[in-house]
Every structure is written in structure tokens, then in C-alpha cells.
Design an enzyme around this catalytic site. Structure first.
Site, PDB file in Angstrom:
ATOM      1  N   CYS A  96      32.633  17.429  17.623  1.00 42.18           N
ATOM      2  CA  CYS A  96      33.634  18.093  16.815  1.00 42.18           C
ATOM      3  C   CYS A  96      33.036  18.503  15.479  1.00 42.18           C
ATOM      4  CB  CYS A  96      34.813  17.161  16.585  1.00 42.18           C
ATOM      5  SG  CYS A  96      36.013  18.005  15.589  1.00 42.18           S
ATOM      6  N   GLY A  97      32.824  19.796  15.332  1.00 38.84           N
ATOM      7  CA  GLY A  97      32.176  20.320  14.130  1.00 38.84           C
ATOM      8  C   GLY A  97      33.039  20.217  12.887  1.00 38.84           C
ATOM      9  N   HIS A  98      34.330  20.500  13.020  1.00 40.47           N
ATOM     10  CA  HIS A  98      35.161  20.452  11.795  1.00 40.47           C
ATOM     11  C   HIS A  98      35.207  19.021  11.277  1.00 40.47           C
ATOM     12  CE1 HIS A  98      38.790  18.739  13.799  1.00 40.47           C
ATOM     13  NE2 HIS A  98      39.211  18.515  12.567  1.00 40.47           N
ATOM     14  N   ASP A 238      43.000  24.782  17.591  1.00 43.67           N
ATOM     15  CA  ASP A 238      42.158  24.484  16.435  1.00 43.67           C
ATOM     16  C   ASP A 238      42.500  25.470  15.320  1.00 43.67           C
ATOM     17  OD1 ASP A 238      40.155  23.841  14.644  1.00 43.67           O
ATOM     18  OD2 ASP A 238      38.596  23.678  16.187  1.00 43.67           O
ATOM     19  N   GLY A 243      33.807  24.130  14.889  1.00 47.40           N
ATOM     20  CA  GLY A 243      32.362  23.948  14.693  1.00 47.40           C
ATOM     21  C   GLY A 243      31.570  23.941  15.973  1.00 47.40           C
ATOM     22  N   SER A 244      32.068  23.217  16.997  1.00 46.78           N
ATOM     23  CA  SER A 244      31.326  23.207  18.256  1.00 46.78           C
ATOM     24  C   SER A 244      31.524  24.544  18.980  1.00 46.78           C
ATOM     25  CB  SER A 244      31.766  22.034  19.137  1.00 46.78           C
ATOM     26  OG  SER A 244      33.168  21.963  19.216  1.00 46.78           O
TER      27      SER A 244
HETATM   28  O1  LIG Z   1      35.299  21.960  15.141  1.00 46.31           O
HETATM   29  C1  LIG Z   1      35.270  21.495  16.272  1.00 46.31           C
HETATM   30  O2  LIG Z   1      34.216  21.429  16.931  1.00 46.31           O
HETATM   31  C2  LIG Z   1      36.519  20.928  16.856  1.00 46.31           C
HETATM   32  N1  LIG Z   1      37.758  21.191  16.184  1.00 46.31           N
HETATM   33  C3  LIG Z   1      38.815  20.804  17.089  1.00 46.31           C
HETATM   34  C4  LIG Z   1      38.212  21.043  18.458  1.00 46.31           C
HETATM   35  C5  LIG Z   1      36.735  20.811  18.287  1.00 46.31           C
HETATM   36  O3  LIG Z   1      36.436  19.492  18.683  1.00 46.31           O
END
Ligand SMILES: O=C(O)[C@H]1NCC[C@@H]1O
Length: 323
Positions: A96-98, A238, A243-244
Site C-alpha cells: 500500500c503506497g499511500h 481509493d 501508490g501501488s
Molecule cells: O496506495 C496504495 O497502494 C493503496 N491505497 C489503497 C489501495 C492500495 O493498497
């Protein structure tokens, strides 16, 4: 499967990145003890024995349909500073990038790593592997964060996504309602889950389709912003550019020869938040020609919470979601 104890008292730090919430559940939060030697074993243990606590913290009335959280645990990789188990409305994700962006700041501010200026490095063990976060730090305040993903490959990256241009669904990123984009993305995920068998070079625990990202189709390199919306887990939307997800988009653009190493692209999520991303190097990952992607963005604090449960509260103790 356990039920939540009436003596539960769990304290959290609330953050967001690009509008996407992150409930940080630290090691001293009051979350029950977790068994397991490795991060993946701990993730499995929580799934099998402590899932009621995910529901308590993610579902209503303490959370909401699109809530996201991270539980901090001791890492088992030598180089890692912290271990992260991500959770959402359906279960536990692999990357999870965020969350990594917000967590980088959190680790610096809580003194979980040795601070250095102008950047402090935080090594975060995620279920998909070690993610290196670099947190801007001026000696007093932490701010922007960039991170290097685990190798991203086409079919796929730290998390598996389907990427679909809105146009091919008869929709438009600017004018369509979020609800319509959400439903279309969820339908793509559901149909692919029936027909596609995913494999991951490291672990079967990581081989599942996490969601679908609907894009504006602007995949050829340009300085223009490109919009996308990621619909993951149980139709969760999201708010951030994901991020991913942008890691997966960059990996796809690179493999299709639409961008080169170090060409930065700017991604926008449905709440208007911006992430920037670029390929920093090409690597071999198992049999896959892969890339390491750098993603940057900003995470912010929104507050702190302490959650309790009353013994006779059947609804609030179990948690619920309204679709
Ligand atoms: O930023 C992300 O990678 C994530 N945000 C919610 C779903 C992903 O895991």
C-alpha cells in the site's frame, strides 16, 4: 475466531495521503498480541484469529466502507525498521503506497528511526517485501515522502491490478460519476477473478487480484497530469492516486516503451491528490523483467482516536458495513 473483548481499548493515529485515510495502529495501541515469526505468519494469524479487530477498527461505527488501516508489528527482515500489516474492508493487502507515504512520516515523528537531514530513510517491511521510504526532514519537521517499490512487473507488481482505460468501459474520468467508475471497475475485477490464475515468484499469499484501476488512457510520456481511480478489495474506492497502482501503471508504460527510466509522470486520484512516479532502474525478478519505481507524495495527520466497546453493544462491537 475470537470476539472483541469488552475491555478493549485501542488508540490510533489518524492520517491521510491524497485524501485516502490511514488509521495507524501502533505496537502499543492496545491491539491484542499476535503470534507468528514472520510478517506473513502474523498476517495469517490475524486473519484467522483476530479478524474481529479489523472489523472493529475498519467498519462502521468506528470506520466506514472505504476505511484503510495499518497495524505495526516487529519486522523479521534484518534491514527493516518497522513491519506493516495493511487492512481494509475485505481483509489484508500486500502493498500500500499511500500508507507507506504516511507511515514514513509517522516513523520519523515517533522516533522509530534515527533522524537525518535533509532526508531520513525508513525501511518498511510490507507483506510484498522491503519498501524503502525517504522522508524529507529539515531537523524539525517531516514532510514529503518518496519510496522505492519492490520490483514491479507486468502481470504485475507488489499488488496485482488490472488496468483499464475508462473509454473502453464507455466512461470518462472527468465526467463520469465515481459510483459508475466504481461499479465498472468492480465488474472487471469480478470477471477476471473467475478466469485469471495469478502466480507470484515469492509466495502464494501474494498472488491474488487486488483490484482494477480505471485510467484516462494517457499512457504515453508527457508532463500532463494523468487521472486514475483504483477500486480494490470489496469495491473500496481509493481517494488517493494509489501508490501501488501508479507503480503498476509506470511498470506497464515502461514495458510498452511509452516512458524511459527517470521520466517522471504525475498522477491524480479522485480527491485531487497528486503522486509523482518514475522508473529508477530495471531489475530481474524471478523470470520477470521488472522495474523499481519511485513514488512520491505527502501524508498528513488528521488526529488521534481511542476506541472502546461496551459489553452489551452487539452492533457496535461487531461492526457493520452498508453497501
Ligand atoms: O496506495 C496504495 O497502494 C493503496 N491505497 C489503497 C489501495 C492500495 O493498497
Amino acid at each position: 475466531m475470537e470476539t472483541v473483548s469488552a475491555s478493549t481499548k485501542i488508540s490510533t493515529t489518524e492520517m491521510h495521503t491524497g485524501g485516502e485515510p490511514l488509521r495507524v495502529i501502533d505496537k502499543d495501541s492496545g491491539f491484542p498480541p499476535i503470534k507468528g515469526n514472520t510478517l506473513l505468519e502474523k498476517r495469517r494469524y490475524i486473519k484467522e484469529h483476530l479478524d474481529c479487530y479489523r472489523k472493529l477498527l475498519m467498519f462502521e461505527p468506528r470506520g466506514h466502507y472505504d476505511m484503510y488501516g495499518v497495524l505495526l508489528v516487529s519486522p523479521d527482515m534484518n534491514d527493516a525498521d518497522i513491519g506493516a500489516i495493511f487492512m481494509h474492508n475485505e481483509g489484508y493487502s500486500t502493498m500500500c503506497g499511500h500508507a507507506v507515504i504516511a507511515l514514513g512520516r509517522y516513523a520519523v515523528d515517533k522516533g522509530l528511526v534515527k533522524k537525518t537531514c535533509p532526508e531520513t530513510k525508513v525501511n518498511i517491511q510490507c507483506p510484498c517485501g522491503l519498501v524503502e521510504a525517504y522522508v524529507s526532514f529539515d531537523g524539525t519537521k517531516s514532510s514529503a515522502v518518496r519510496f522505492h517499490s519492490v520490483p514491479g512487473f507486468l502481470f504485475a507488481s507488489g499488488a496485482f491490478y488490472a488496468l483499464v482505460p475508462a473509454k473502453s468501459l464507455g466512461l470518462d474520468m472527468k465526467t463520469s460519476k465515481v459510483k459508475d467508475l466504481q461499479e465498472a471497475a468492480a465488474a472487471v475485477t469480478a470477471s477476471l477473478k473467475k478466469s485469471l490464475k495469478l502466480e507470484h515468484p515469492d509466495s502464494a499469499d501474494l498472488a491474488f487480484l487486488y483490484g482494477t484501476i480505471v485510467t484516462d488512457g494517457k499512457d504515453l510520456y508527457s508532463e500532463e497530469i494523468t487521472d486514475n481511480i483504483c477500486v480494490f478489495a470489496d469495491e473500496e474506492v481509493d481517494r488517493s492516486p494509489c501508490g501501488s497502482g501508479v507503480t503498476a501503471r509506470i511498470a506497464q508504460q515502461y514495458h510498452r516503451n511509452l516512458i524511459q527510466v527517470n521520466q517522471t509522470r504525475t498522477f491524480r486520484g479522485p480527491a485531487g491528490g497528486i503522486f509523482q512516479a518514475k522508473v529508477v532502474k530495471q531489475v530481474q525478478y524471478g523470470q520477470h523483467k521488472s522495474v523499481i519505481v519511485e513514488v512520491s507524495g505527502n501524508g498528513y495527520y488528521t488526529g488521534t482516536s481511542t476506541f472502546t466497546v461496551e459489553e452489551d453493544d452487539k452492533i457496535g462491537g461487531a461492526g457493520f458495513l452498508l453497501k
